[in-house]
Design an enzyme around this catalytic site. Sequence first.
Site, mmCIF file in Angstrom:
data_model
loop_
_atom_site.group_PDB
_atom_site.id
_atom_site.type_symbol
_atom_site.label_atom_id
_atom_site.label_comp_id
_atom_site.label_asym_id
_atom_site.label_seq_id
_atom_site.Cartn_x
_atom_site.Cartn_y
_atom_site.Cartn_z
ATOM 1 N N GLU A 77 0.875 -1.170 0.083
ATOM 2 C CA GLU A 77 -0.174 0.200 -0.092
ATOM 3 C C GLU A 77 0.958 1.164 0.067
ATOM 4 O OE1 GLU A 77 -0.488 -2.842 1.795
ATOM 5 O OE2 GLU A 77 -2.543 -3.262 1.017
ATOM 6 N N GLN B 224 -7.350 -1.933 -1.092
ATOM 7 C CA GLN B 224 -8.431 -3.083 -1.292
ATOM 8 C C GLN B 224 -9.173 -3.058 -0.036
ATOM 9 O OE1 GLN B 224 -7.145 -7.462 -1.406
ATOM 10 N NE2 GLN B 224 -7.378 -6.902 -3.659
ATOM 11 N N PHE B 225 -8.788 -2.895 1.149
ATOM 12 C CA PHE B 225 -9.733 -2.503 2.319
ATOM 13 C C PHE B 225 -9.010 -1.558 3.072
ATOM 14 C CE2 PHE B 225 -10.710 -6.895 1.276
ATOM 15 C CZ PHE B 225 -11.974 -7.273 1.288
ATOM 16 N N ALA B 226 -9.820 -0.776 3.507
ATOM 17 C CA ALA B 226 -9.187 0.480 4.266
ATOM 18 C C ALA B 226 -8.311 -0.161 5.495
ATOM 19 C CB ALA B 226 -10.622 1.365 4.800
ATOM 20 N N ASP B 227 -8.679 -1.339 5.953
ATOM 21 C CA ASP B 227 -7.916 -1.869 6.995
ATOM 22 C C ASP B 227 -6.301 -1.967 6.685
ATOM 23 O OD1 ASP B 227 -10.297 -3.808 8.502
ATOM 24 O OD2 ASP B 227 -10.579 -3.167 6.488
ATOM 25 N N PHE B 228 -6.218 -1.782 5.376
ATOM 26 C CA PHE B 228 -4.484 -2.094 4.748
ATOM 27 C C PHE B 228 -4.014 -0.673 4.678
ATOM 28 C CE2 PHE B 228 -6.454 -6.124 2.832
ATOM 29 C CZ PHE B 228 -6.527 -6.558 4.009
ATOM 30 N N ILE B 229 -4.707 0.291 4.878
ATOM 31 C CA ILE B 229 -4.223 1.664 4.574
ATOM 32 C C ILE B 229 -2.950 2.061 5.487
ATOM 33 C CG2 ILE B 229 -5.670 3.109 6.008
ATOM 34 C CD1 ILE B 229 -6.112 4.840 3.509
ATOM 35 N N PRO C 95 -0.026 0.893 6.303
ATOM 36 C CA PRO C 95 1.406 1.169 5.641
ATOM 37 C C PRO C 95 1.611 2.249 4.704
ATOM 38 C CG PRO C 95 0.535 -1.165 5.523
ATOM 39 C CD PRO C 95 -0.617 -0.255 6.250
ATOM 40 N N HIS D 128 -10.953 -6.808 7.843
ATOM 41 C CA HIS D 128 -11.641 -6.411 6.803
ATOM 42 C C HIS D 128 -13.002 -5.620 7.063
ATOM 43 C CE1 HIS D 128 -9.226 -9.770 5.691
ATOM 44 N NE2 HIS D 128 -8.978 -9.203 4.669
#
Lengths: 327, 450
Positions: free
Chosen positions: A60, A82-87, A89, A129
């Site tokens: 990310e 892809q999922f806001a949870d991964f933002i 990084p 997620h």
Amino acid sequence: MAVKNIVETVRDTLAEEMRRNPRIVIVGEDVGPRGGVFRATQGLYDEFGPHRVIDSPLSESSIVAVGIGMALHGLRPVCEIQFADFIFPAMNQIVNEAALMRYRTNGAWTVPLVIRAPYGGGIGGGLYHSQSIEATFAHFPGLYVVTPGTPYDVKGLLRAALQAEDPVLFLENKKTYRLVKGEVPDEDYIVPIGQADVKRRGRDLSAFCYGLMLHECLKAADDLARDGIEVEVVDLRTIQPLDKAAILESVSRTSKALIVHEDNLSFGVGAEVAAIIAAEAFHDLDAPILRYGGPDVPGVPYSPPMQSFFMPDARRIAQAMRWLAEY
Amino acid sequence: MPTNVIMPQLGESVVEGTISRWLVREGDRVEKYAQLLEVSTDKVDTEVPAPVSGTVLKIYFPEGATVRAGTVIAVIGQPGEAAPDRPGTVDLHAEPGHAAEVEASAPAAAPPPPRDLGRISPVVARIAREHQVDLYQVKGTGREGRITKQDVLAYIAARDQAAQAPAPTPAVQPAEELAPWERPGSGDLFKPTDELPLAEPPKPPAPSPVTAPAGPAEELIPHSRLRRLIAEHMVASKRTSPHVTTVMEADMTAVVAHRAAHKAQFAAQGVNLTFTPYFIQAIVAGLKAVPRANAVWREDGLLIQRRYHIGMAVAVEDGLIVPVIHNADELSLLGLARQVNDLAQRAREGRLKPDEIKGATFTLTNHGTSGSLFATPIINQPNVGILGVGAIQKRAVVISRGHPIEPSAEDYIAIRPMAYLSFTFDHRVLDGAAADAFLAVVKRTLEEWR
């Protein structure tokens, strides 16, 4: 006029704007031939080719960093997380680079970048997620944070985001993707960033909400209307900057305010709206300002009963509204 | 219809009276104007005559009872007529014909609050204030009887509607049909008080019409803008603050000597050394000792000011103006003297800048320059006080190192330059002791000048 769901509206709006503006490029994980995990970019790779719809590595930080570089060089990148949870990084790129650029170059450089991110729970996504991230990013000036809740607003705000000169975090509530349908006019229109919208007029209390909670609040308002309690439902639509004037105007009429979000209760949008009301509409208040949000637990649980406990719903929102109405 | 005998209000500030003696008993026949009872108050003893001829139906209070003015103390009517068991009161201050009947134990002015209002929300408080709503009259429908915004709005709507509707027939008899006795303040024989306070204070006599021409031996001088401003300020100040003036006398020997020693030196620097800078420095010392004298009265509290901006009244043509020496505490005697010269000069020439007449935290008026010994200056609002300085005069004074009052071998008479210091202060803020503490520091500073 076509009736569409939210994910179709995202895809169609992106396609229309890409046809019109060759500078728009899409960067993200699986956005290419696969069309994105939610199919928000389906068909775009075939239509616009690998140079405009770019599959990225699972990084990310680099997705946003590449987007910033493209934006500085005159492109209009749309980065998909892809999922806001991964933002997280990419936090440093977003906060310390994109949001700061205009300020640190004294207006010489701007980053016209759109970051799309599906957020929110209630879809059995579990801890990684389901997160809501709007309050975290709304804390940083220099970044727009928009949270449309209807297909109409998705098109209007996405078009506004694609014309903005500064970075926009475009948050799409993933439970509403296919759940919420609505009419989307074919013509070009814009919903300006920073404008709330009264989705239902009422005189007895104001409910401020956005995203999925807009629909739960509307349901709760229907319920209360059967008892003659008229709830005004105000869709904030943009979190940063908040539409202060609309918030104060509504409270000045109803004198009671409830703020609802599925994001954790504390240190969130509810606190900000409540503070605005307390500071600037104190003499219009007839009741304490109420917040109703997700409990302060670290994540949205996977277990269905626990997830239900976490997610604010129309039934419990109606209880809060009723308490306020009867105060 | 029975007629009430009410306790008269025997003077403006007399709110109750004691029944010292009943001259009749229940059942007695009385003639109009016959004496019914004797009443004593702390100011006056008097007899109360019967308002009508008839039979004393009921006496509510025994001898020795003290009741509020307006309380019904007896009833006179026809034999066999019923009298209420419990006495009421007549609201002496109410409009004629709207006498309210309430319990004798209650204050005559208003019934007791019927309930605890509970918490009042900001919007209800605001609306009530804007529309002059007595919230005790509003029925609360919120949680635990709380008065909601809707409740107060509904109350106002109903009230406005009632105000527009034709006035309903009053429950009590119209004023014309009431006995004079029951018409407080009617000016009739039985008027129970010398003058009942009205709901609104009487308007002052109308000023003579502006169009009246001046007579042959008169001259009409139109007010200048300055004259009008001064008039407004003076009246507003007297209305705002309860003024009290306290006076002390200062021995100016030390100051006079200091000035004589430095006058030439100051003149060499182009500065005319007057006594004003000394008084300003003495004032600053006093204000530092009594900070409440350097303050502004506000409804939410007393705002103590830690800056010392001293206004200095200067006589100009057709009036006076008060230029301000800002931060007087930071200036030397030379700096003060220079500013005093400059401001006074430009005040007389009408060349002061707006900022130079603003922001005074305390004011000095040197009325002694025109020969006045002492005065009662009017406060320069919103200051707490103003110091008036009288003329410095050589006077014979008794100096003593012995007993301050009793005769002593160490008493001697000296000739000293003396000045009266008149300090007018706002009694809302300062009491005599604090005011004198301030003035004593001013006096001591002048007397011990070095």
